[in-house]
Design a protein around this motif. Structure first.
Motif, mmCIF file in Angstrom:
data_model
loop_
_atom_site.group_PDB
_atom_site.id
_atom_site.type_symbol
_atom_site.label_atom_id
_atom_site.label_comp_id
_atom_site.label_asym_id
_atom_site.label_seq_id
_atom_site.Cartn_x
_atom_site.Cartn_y
_atom_site.Cartn_z
ATOM 1 N N THR A 19 93.986 27.186 -59.748
ATOM 2 C CA THR A 19 92.915 27.651 -59.056
ATOM 3 C C THR A 19 92.675 28.433 -57.887
ATOM 4 O OG1 THR A 19 92.349 25.798 -58.100
ATOM 5 C CG2 THR A 19 91.557 25.576 -60.369
ATOM 6 N N LYS A 20 91.715 28.871 -57.397
ATOM 7 C CA LYS A 20 91.727 29.515 -56.239
ATOM 8 C C LYS A 20 92.230 28.768 -54.918
ATOM 9 C CE LYS A 20 89.052 33.449 -57.333
ATOM 10 N NZ LYS A 20 87.590 34.125 -57.355
ATOM 11 N N GLU A 21 92.003 27.294 -55.076
ATOM 12 C CA GLU A 21 92.526 26.317 -54.110
ATOM 13 C C GLU A 21 94.177 26.566 -53.946
ATOM 14 O OE1 GLU A 21 90.044 25.316 -56.305
ATOM 15 O OE2 GLU A 21 88.597 25.727 -54.735
ATOM 16 N N ASP A 22 94.778 27.276 -54.977
ATOM 17 C CA ASP A 22 96.231 27.209 -55.272
ATOM 18 C C ASP A 22 96.519 28.465 -54.650
ATOM 19 O OD1 ASP A 22 96.537 24.526 -56.492
ATOM 20 O OD2 ASP A 22 95.798 25.731 -58.143
ATOM 21 N N SER A 23 95.755 29.378 -53.975
ATOM 22 C CA SER A 23 96.165 30.671 -53.691
ATOM 23 C C SER A 23 97.375 30.934 -52.742
ATOM 24 C CB SER A 23 94.901 31.414 -53.607
ATOM 25 O OG SER A 23 94.392 30.993 -52.514
ATOM 26 N N HIS A 24 97.001 29.826 -51.539
ATOM 27 C CA HIS A 24 97.985 29.997 -50.625
ATOM 28 C C HIS A 24 99.602 29.585 -51.093
ATOM 29 C CE1 HIS A 24 95.462 31.021 -47.306
ATOM 30 N NE2 HIS A 24 94.726 30.134 -47.962
ATOM 31 N N ASP A 25 99.508 28.629 -52.083
ATOM 32 C CA ASP A 25 100.831 28.340 -52.780
ATOM 33 C C ASP A 25 101.578 29.320 -53.383
ATOM 34 O OD1 ASP A 25 100.623 25.662 -51.433
ATOM 35 O OD2 ASP A 25 100.126 24.659 -53.481
ATOM 36 N N MET A 26 100.490 30.170 -53.927
ATOM 37 C CA MET A 26 101.012 31.127 -54.828
ATOM 38 C C MET A 26 101.377 32.649 -54.159
ATOM 39 S SD MET A 26 98.174 30.307 -58.120
ATOM 40 C CE MET A 26 98.748 31.814 -58.937
ATOM 41 N N LEU A 27 100.744 32.688 -53.123
ATOM 42 C CA LEU A 27 101.116 33.687 -52.305
ATOM 43 C C LEU A 27 102.584 33.790 -51.848
ATOM 44 C CD1 LEU A 27 100.344 36.555 -50.819
ATOM 45 C CD2 LEU A 27 99.501 35.060 -48.948
ATOM 46 N N ALA A 28 103.019 32.474 -51.607
ATOM 47 C CA ALA A 28 104.348 32.256 -51.132
ATOM 48 C C ALA A 28 105.383 32.837 -51.902
ATOM 49 C CB ALA A 28 104.604 30.551 -50.732
ATOM 50 N N TYR A 29 105.225 32.602 -53.334
ATOM 51 C CA TYR A 29 106.208 33.274 -54.157
ATOM 52 C C TYR A 29 105.967 34.588 -54.819
ATOM 53 C CZ TYR A 29 103.364 31.024 -57.986
ATOM 54 O OH TYR A 29 102.304 30.760 -58.842
ATOM 55 N N SER A 31 104.446 36.888 -53.166
ATOM 56 C CA SER A 31 104.831 37.895 -52.152
ATOM 57 C C SER A 31 106.118 38.311 -52.339
ATOM 58 C CB SER A 31 104.131 37.444 -50.953
ATOM 59 O OG SER A 31 104.824 36.426 -50.530
ATOM 60 N N ASP A 32 107.003 37.370 -52.806
ATOM 61 C CA ASP A 32 108.576 37.527 -52.641
ATOM 62 C C ASP A 32 108.950 38.648 -53.562
ATOM 63 O OD1 ASP A 32 111.379 37.409 -52.846
ATOM 64 O OD2 ASP A 32 111.174 35.315 -52.569
ATOM 65 N N ILE A 41 105.162 44.171 -61.847
ATOM 66 C CA ILE A 41 103.773 44.079 -60.947
ATOM 67 C C ILE A 41 104.516 44.147 -59.568
ATOM 68 C CG2 ILE A 41 102.278 42.626 -62.628
ATOM 69 C CD1 ILE A 41 102.860 40.342 -60.347
ATOM 70 N N ASP A 42 103.725 44.468 -58.526
ATOM 71 C CA ASP A 42 103.947 44.554 -57.241
ATOM 72 C C ASP A 42 103.685 43.444 -56.646
ATOM 73 O OD1 ASP A 42 104.422 47.434 -56.950
ATOM 74 O OD2 ASP A 42 102.427 47.948 -56.896
ATOM 75 N N SER A 43 104.473 43.043 -55.598
ATOM 76 C CA SER A 43 104.416 41.640 -54.941
ATOM 77 C C SER A 43 102.931 41.722 -54.295
ATOM 78 C CB SER A 43 105.509 41.467 -53.758
ATOM 79 O OG SER A 43 105.406 42.628 -52.930
ATOM 80 N N CYS A 44 102.394 40.690 -54.186
ATOM 81 C CA CYS A 44 101.006 40.340 -53.718
ATOM 82 C C CYS A 44 101.241 40.242 -52.157
ATOM 83 C CB CYS A 44 100.152 39.103 -54.168
ATOM 84 S SG CYS A 44 100.069 39.023 -55.916
#
Length: 183
Positions: A19-29, A31-32, A41-44
């Motif tokens: 969910t969107k509540e997980d977006s910070h955790d997900m950005l961590a990987y 964006s890698d 895909i391009d990194s976020c």
């Protein structure tokens, strides 16, 4: 797939709806560059881009063309990757499988644990006969991962996808229901 989002549990993991509540955790990987380089895909770079990925997970679930679980550590609830089905063809009893995992957790058996649970769910609950994995030839760790799970390399699909300004060759791997050893 319409009776609420299924939750899967393994020894160390909870596979659940992202969910969107997980977006910070997900950005961590996400964006890698090392994590996403074989995903087409391009990194976020922003939470907005991660939320678009989460919205895609929700859309394939709602359309019945796939299901993507967030891979959460049991001990913390932190999302460290995702795994699931896409391009599901219910009338042909087949689907593709995809996954990614935070680099911090590579080599610890996490991807294998998550993949095994998702494959089992596909055969037992989605009535899949065939699960496919499309993997870029340079992605040796992913090839080894699916081979350890019993997938068989069927061949090379030349210039199969056009992503990020280039044509990609992909190995086609598959596992069929009868390949799973009965315990």
């Amino acid at each position: 797939m319409r009776n609420g989002f299924p939750k899967l549990e393994t020894k160390r993991l909870i596979l659940r709806e992202a969910t969107k509540e997980d977006s910070h955790d997900m950005l961590a990987y996400l964006s890698d560059i090392e994590v996403v380089k074989h995903m087409g895909i391009d990194s976020c770079q922003t939470i907005k881009e991660v939320n678009e990925e989460i919205e895609w997970y929700q859309s394939i679930y709602e359309q019945g063309t796939g299901i993507r679980w967030g891979i959460a550590l049991k001990e913390s609830g932190k999302i460290i990757g995702s795994c699931g089905f896409l391009n599901r063809e219910a009338k042909h009893y087949r689907s593709e499988i995809g996954y990614e995992l935070s680099k911090e957790y590579w080599g610890k058996g996490i991807a294998s644990e998550a993949l095994a649970a998702v494959v089992k769910y596909g055969f037992e609950n989605l009535q899949l006969e065939r699960i496919e994995a499309l993997i870029e030839p340079p992605n040796l760790p992913s090839q080894k991962l699916v081979e350890r799970q019993g997938f068989i390399r069927e061949g090379l699909l030349r210039h199969y996808e056009y992503t990020r300004g280039k044509f990609d060759d992909l190995y086609m791997y598959s596992i069929i229901k009868g390949d799973i050893k009965k315990v």
